[in-house]
Design a protein around this motif. Structure first.
Motif, mmCIF file in Angstrom:
data_model
loop_
_atom_site.group_PDB
_atom_site.id
_atom_site.type_symbol
_atom_site.label_atom_id
_atom_site.label_comp_id
_atom_site.label_asym_id
_atom_site.label_seq_id
_atom_site.Cartn_x
_atom_site.Cartn_y
_atom_site.Cartn_z
ATOM 1 N N CYS A 208 0.816 -1.219 0.000
ATOM 2 C CA CYS A 208 0.000 0.000 0.000
ATOM 3 C C CYS A 208 0.847 1.266 0.000
ATOM 4 C CB CYS A 208 -0.953 -0.019 1.191
ATOM 5 S SG CYS A 208 -2.224 -1.301 1.070
ATOM 6 N N GLU A 209 2.088 1.162 0.413
ATOM 7 C CA GLU A 209 3.004 2.293 0.316
ATOM 8 C C GLU A 209 3.405 2.537 -1.136
ATOM 9 O OE1 GLU A 209 5.669 5.402 1.286
ATOM 10 O OE2 GLU A 209 4.103 4.454 2.483
ATOM 11 N N LEU A 210 3.532 1.474 -1.909
ATOM 12 C CA LEU A 210 4.065 1.566 -3.268
ATOM 13 C C LEU A 210 3.028 1.942 -4.317
ATOM 14 C CD1 LEU A 210 6.419 -1.548 -3.134
ATOM 15 C CD2 LEU A 210 7.156 0.835 -3.416
ATOM 16 N N VAL A 211 1.761 1.611 -4.085
ATOM 17 C CA VAL A 211 0.742 1.855 -5.107
ATOM 18 C C VAL A 211 -0.102 3.071 -4.752
ATOM 19 C CG1 VAL A 211 0.668 -0.606 -5.665
ATOM 20 C CG2 VAL A 211 -1.032 0.352 -4.093
ATOM 21 N N ASP A 212 -0.745 3.616 -5.787
ATOM 22 C CA ASP A 212 -1.627 4.759 -5.571
ATOM 23 C C ASP A 212 -3.006 4.317 -5.101
ATOM 24 O OD1 ASP A 212 0.020 7.112 -6.578
ATOM 25 O OD2 ASP A 212 0.154 5.745 -8.281
ATOM 26 N N HIS A 213 -3.464 3.184 -5.646
ATOM 27 C CA HIS A 213 -4.773 2.671 -5.240
ATOM 28 C C HIS A 213 -4.792 1.153 -5.291
ATOM 29 C CE1 HIS A 213 -6.998 6.368 -4.720
ATOM 30 N NE2 HIS A 213 -6.531 6.814 -5.865
ATOM 31 N N VAL A 214 -5.584 0.574 -4.401
ATOM 32 C CA VAL A 214 -5.870 -0.855 -4.412
ATOM 33 C C VAL A 214 -7.343 -1.019 -4.757
ATOM 34 C CG1 VAL A 214 -5.988 -2.989 -3.081
ATOM 35 C CG2 VAL A 214 -4.112 -1.371 -2.686
ATOM 36 N N THR A 215 -7.624 -1.685 -5.869
ATOM 37 C CA THR A 215 -9.004 -1.962 -6.267
ATOM 38 C C THR A 215 -9.400 -3.317 -5.689
ATOM 39 O OG1 THR A 215 -8.131 -2.827 -8.363
ATOM 40 C CG2 THR A 215 -8.945 -0.573 -8.369
ATOM 41 N N LEU A 216 -10.383 -3.313 -4.805
ATOM 42 C CA LEU A 216 -10.789 -4.523 -4.106
ATOM 43 C C LEU A 216 -11.825 -5.263 -4.943
ATOM 44 C CD1 LEU A 216 -11.014 -3.082 -0.482
ATOM 45 C CD2 LEU A 216 -9.137 -4.386 -1.518
ATOM 46 N N ALA A 269 -4.391 -4.092 8.553
ATOM 47 C CA ALA A 269 -3.030 -4.514 8.199
ATOM 48 C C ALA A 269 -2.152 -3.345 7.770
ATOM 49 C CB ALA A 269 -3.069 -5.568 7.098
ATOM 50 N N GLY A 270 -2.718 -2.145 7.731
ATOM 51 C CA GLY A 270 -1.899 -0.974 7.468
ATOM 52 C C GLY A 270 -2.157 -0.247 6.172
ATOM 53 N N CYS A 271 -3.224 -0.606 5.441
ATOM 54 C CA CYS A 271 -3.512 0.077 4.180
ATOM 55 C C CYS A 271 -4.412 1.288 4.445
ATOM 56 C CB CYS A 271 -4.197 -0.884 3.200
ATOM 57 S SG CYS A 271 -4.015 -0.384 1.477
ATOM 58 N N PRO A 272 -3.992 2.494 4.076
ATOM 59 C CA PRO A 272 -4.826 3.678 4.301
ATOM 60 C C PRO A 272 -6.163 3.546 3.580
ATOM 61 C CG PRO A 272 -2.598 4.307 3.653
ATOM 62 C CD PRO A 272 -2.715 2.839 3.411
ATOM 63 N N PRO A 273 -7.283 3.795 4.248
ATOM 64 C CA PRO A 273 -8.597 3.669 3.596
ATOM 65 C C PRO A 273 -8.718 4.485 2.316
ATOM 66 C CG PRO A 273 -8.858 3.920 5.962
ATOM 67 C CD PRO A 273 -7.405 4.137 5.671
ATOM 68 N N ARG A 369 -14.440 5.558 4.999
ATOM 69 C CA ARG A 369 -13.694 6.617 4.326
ATOM 70 C C ARG A 369 -12.759 6.067 3.246
ATOM 71 N NH1 ARG A 369 -12.728 8.059 9.542
ATOM 72 N NH2 ARG A 369 -10.468 8.328 9.303
ATOM 73 N N PHE A 370 -13.303 5.158 2.426
ATOM 74 C CA PHE A 370 -12.554 4.638 1.287
ATOM 75 C C PHE A 370 -12.268 5.766 0.293
ATOM 76 C CE2 PHE A 370 -14.343 0.030 1.602
ATOM 77 C CZ PHE A 370 -13.543 -0.183 2.716
ATOM 78 N N GLY A 371 -11.324 5.480 -0.617
ATOM 79 C CA GLY A 371 -10.992 6.460 -1.646
ATOM 80 C C GLY A 371 -12.030 6.567 -2.739
ATOM 81 N N GLY A 372 -12.948 5.604 -2.812
ATOM 82 C CA GLY A 372 -13.990 5.628 -3.827
ATOM 83 C C GLY A 372 -14.413 4.220 -4.195
ATOM 84 N N ILE A 373 -14.983 4.077 -5.390
ATOM 85 C CA ILE A 373 -15.469 2.779 -5.865
ATOM 86 C C ILE A 373 -15.125 2.630 -7.345
ATOM 87 C CG2 ILE A 373 -17.380 2.743 -4.220
ATOM 88 C CD1 ILE A 373 -19.255 3.458 -6.535
ATOM 89 N N TYR A 374 -15.157 1.384 -7.803
ATOM 90 C CA TYR A 374 -15.079 1.151 -9.249
ATOM 91 C C TYR A 374 -16.196 0.200 -9.650
ATOM 92 C CZ TYR A 374 -12.883 -3.532 -9.069
ATOM 93 O OH TYR A 374 -12.625 -4.874 -8.866
ATOM 94 N N ILE A 375 -16.679 0.369 -10.869
ATOM 95 C CA ILE A 375 -17.854 -0.347 -11.364
ATOM 96 C C ILE A 375 -17.437 -1.369 -12.408
ATOM 97 C CG2 ILE A 375 -20.118 -0.110 -12.446
ATOM 98 C CD1 ILE A 375 -19.817 1.299 -9.766
ATOM 99 N N ASP A 376 -17.862 -2.605 -12.238
ATOM 100 C CA ASP A 376 -17.688 -3.657 -13.239
ATOM 101 C C ASP A 376 -19.066 -4.015 -13.821
ATOM 102 O OD1 ASP A 376 -14.999 -4.247 -13.507
ATOM 103 O OD2 ASP A 376 -15.011 -5.881 -12.077
ATOM 104 N N ILE A 412 -6.610 12.063 11.574
ATOM 105 C CA ILE A 412 -5.534 12.128 10.595
ATOM 106 C C ILE A 412 -5.140 10.727 10.180
ATOM 107 C CG2 ILE A 412 -3.153 12.843 10.181
ATOM 108 C CD1 ILE A 412 -3.585 15.068 12.173
ATOM 109 N N GLU A 413 -5.117 10.496 8.850
ATOM 110 C CA GLU A 413 -4.728 9.197 8.337
ATOM 111 C C GLU A 413 -3.234 9.186 8.061
ATOM 112 O OE1 GLU A 413 -8.645 7.681 5.993
ATOM 113 O OE2 GLU A 413 -7.356 9.076 4.966
ATOM 114 N N TRP A 414 -2.736 8.002 7.793
ATOM 115 C CA TRP A 414 -1.326 7.819 7.461
ATOM 116 C C TRP A 414 -0.950 8.681 6.256
ATOM 117 C CZ3 TRP A 414 0.556 2.584 5.008
ATOM 118 C CH2 TRP A 414 1.929 2.638 4.839
ATOM 119 N N ASN A 415 0.073 9.502 6.381
ATOM 120 C CA ASN A 415 0.525 10.343 5.282
ATOM 121 C C ASN A 415 1.143 9.489 4.186
ATOM 122 O OD1 ASN A 415 -0.215 12.779 6.480
ATOM 123 N ND2 ASN A 415 1.699 12.881 7.647
ATOM 124 N N GLN A 416 0.813 9.842 2.933
ATOM 125 C CA GLN A 416 1.400 9.099 1.817
ATOM 126 C C GLN A 416 2.867 9.450 1.691
ATOM 127 O OE1 GLN A 416 -0.822 8.703 -1.877
ATOM 128 N NE2 GLN A 416 -2.542 9.736 -0.934
#
Length: 416
Positions: A208-216, A269-273, A369-376, A412-416
């Protein structure tokens, strides 16, 4: 473009222009529409039909894993042509919409590639061509079934070599961003919602430190109940009382398979929402199974062995209106489903999303407080309005994303 599609698209543009000011002032929550050239072509849905007024991100699914040619790795020419058509359509209609190229790969593909420096270098060079030659704004890795948890088909070292591959990709993406001023390229990663994979396959902090977003990915859920994308897991009663199992688990097992639990595992596990994008599939799952087998062996066996097929929402909305279906609501999964008795003695069941189930999922997205959603997928909705308003589900989800307040004022969330 057909006359019907033109009229629908025109109505769509007018509808969302009314909300233009609200959309421009949104607080950074992402609304991502996925598009499959293969699936879309089958129904005559062209890239020009994608409603960019509501899809500020388009993720194209997907490039097949690149082939090895000597010491190089090369993507399919057909995949590159299909992707270029989407990019061309988007660029001529919008200067702000971003296009992400998704790369599919089975566990062994990525395991073999990530475990050697030469292979990693070749893969990264191939991925960078998507950014520099095909004009992608980002790339997504869909590393399917990583690890060796028993439900995956990868290797126990995947959690280590995965980070090494992502480190190399991060450097390459950052370098590509410097080629064009004010053109930030992004690195995304498709994550699993299966409890076993979450626990064994990922080094969450580094990933999660290395990527900009994780699509669940909602399609990776371990569904034991009537809902295929459950908000909460259904407690499983042991079908046969075995004293030693009862002493360990009690009479009921809490499966921990619901989205509320599995997404929280990523956060714990440490991934910023704010880096997490919840996937929402615009489809139903249709199964036929033996009710006797299910009642004797339990939900997992009875439904796991069922004949299964996907129903896109545009098809599903007509199917469930046919005679003979019995409607029900899964209280734990927080999703509707319908059942019908078949002449061969089996029972057919369709689990699907409706506005009520989506409302509850969007409540969770807002609360966590997720970063958003994606639609399939964007073309899985009722695009032609055969069951009512065209794009009804996407319109609802878009409005919910826009209504989510800013994170300012929260902890305050974990700073990128």
């Amino acid at each position: 473009m057909t006359v019907t599609m033109f009229k629908i698209h025109l109505v769509w543009i007018v509808l969302f222009q009314l909300h233009h000011l609200e959309l421009c002032s949104a607080q950074g929550k992402k609304f991502v529409c996925s598009y499959s050239p293969t699936k879309a072509t089958q129904i005559g849905y062209q890239p020009d039909y994608i409603p960019l007024e509501v899809c500020p991100y388009v993720i194209v699914k997907a490039f097949s894993f690149p082939s090895v040619v000597g010491r190089q790795m090369l993507f399919s020419d057909n995949d590159k042509i299909a992707f270029s058509r989407v990019v061309s359509s988007v660029r001529k209609r919008s200067s702000t919409v971003r296009v992400v190229a998704s790369i599919d790969g089975y566990a062994r593909d990525f395991t073999i590639t990530s475990s050697a420096i030469v292979r990693r270098k070749a893969f990264v060079q191939a991925a960078v061509t998507l950014l520099l030659e095909l004009d992608a704004d980002g790339i997504e890795l869909n590393w399917m079934s990583p690890g060796n948890s028993g439900v995956a088909s990868g290797d126990g070292l995947d959690r280590i070599t995965m980070v090494q591959l992502l480190q190399d990709l991060r450097q390459a993406v950052n370098a590509a961003s410097k080629n064009i001023p004010n053109r930030q390229r992004e690195l995304w990663f498709r994550g699993s919602l299966h409890p076993n994979v979450i626990d064994s396959a990922y080094n969450m902090l580094d990933l999660c430190e290395l990527v900009d977003h994780v699509t669940l990915d909602p399609n990776t859920a371990d569904s034991l109940e009537n809902a295929h994308a459950p908000l909460r897991g259904t407690p499983q009663a042991l079908p046969i009382q075995i004293p030693i199992l009862t002493q360990i688990f009690g009479d009921v097992i809490e499966p921990g398979t619901g989205f509320n639990t599995t997404t929280q595992r990523w956060i714990n596990a440490g991934c910023p929402p704010k880096k997490l994008l919840l996937g929402i599939g615009l489809h139903g799952i249709r199964k036929a199974y033996s009710p006797g087998l299910r009642s004797f062996l339990g939900d997992r066996i009875g439904l796991g062995t069922a004949d299964t097929r996907y129903l896109e929402h545009r098809e599903l909305c007509k199917t469930i209106r046919e005679d003979g279906w019995n409607y029900a609501w899964d209280e734990y999964g927080a999703m509707p489903y319908v059942t019908k008795a078949l002449q061969n003695g089996q029972v057919e069941r369709v689990s699907y999303e409706d506005l009520d189930s989506l409302r509850l999922k969007m409540d969770m997205v807002e609360q966590k407080r997720f970063g958003g959603i994606y639609i399939d997928y964007v073309h899985s909705d009722d695009i032609y309005g055969r069951c009512g308003q065209p794009y009804l589900v996407i319109a609802y989800l878009s409005s919910r994303v826009r209504s989510i307040p800013s994170d300012i004022g929260f902890a305050i969330e974990w700073n990128q």
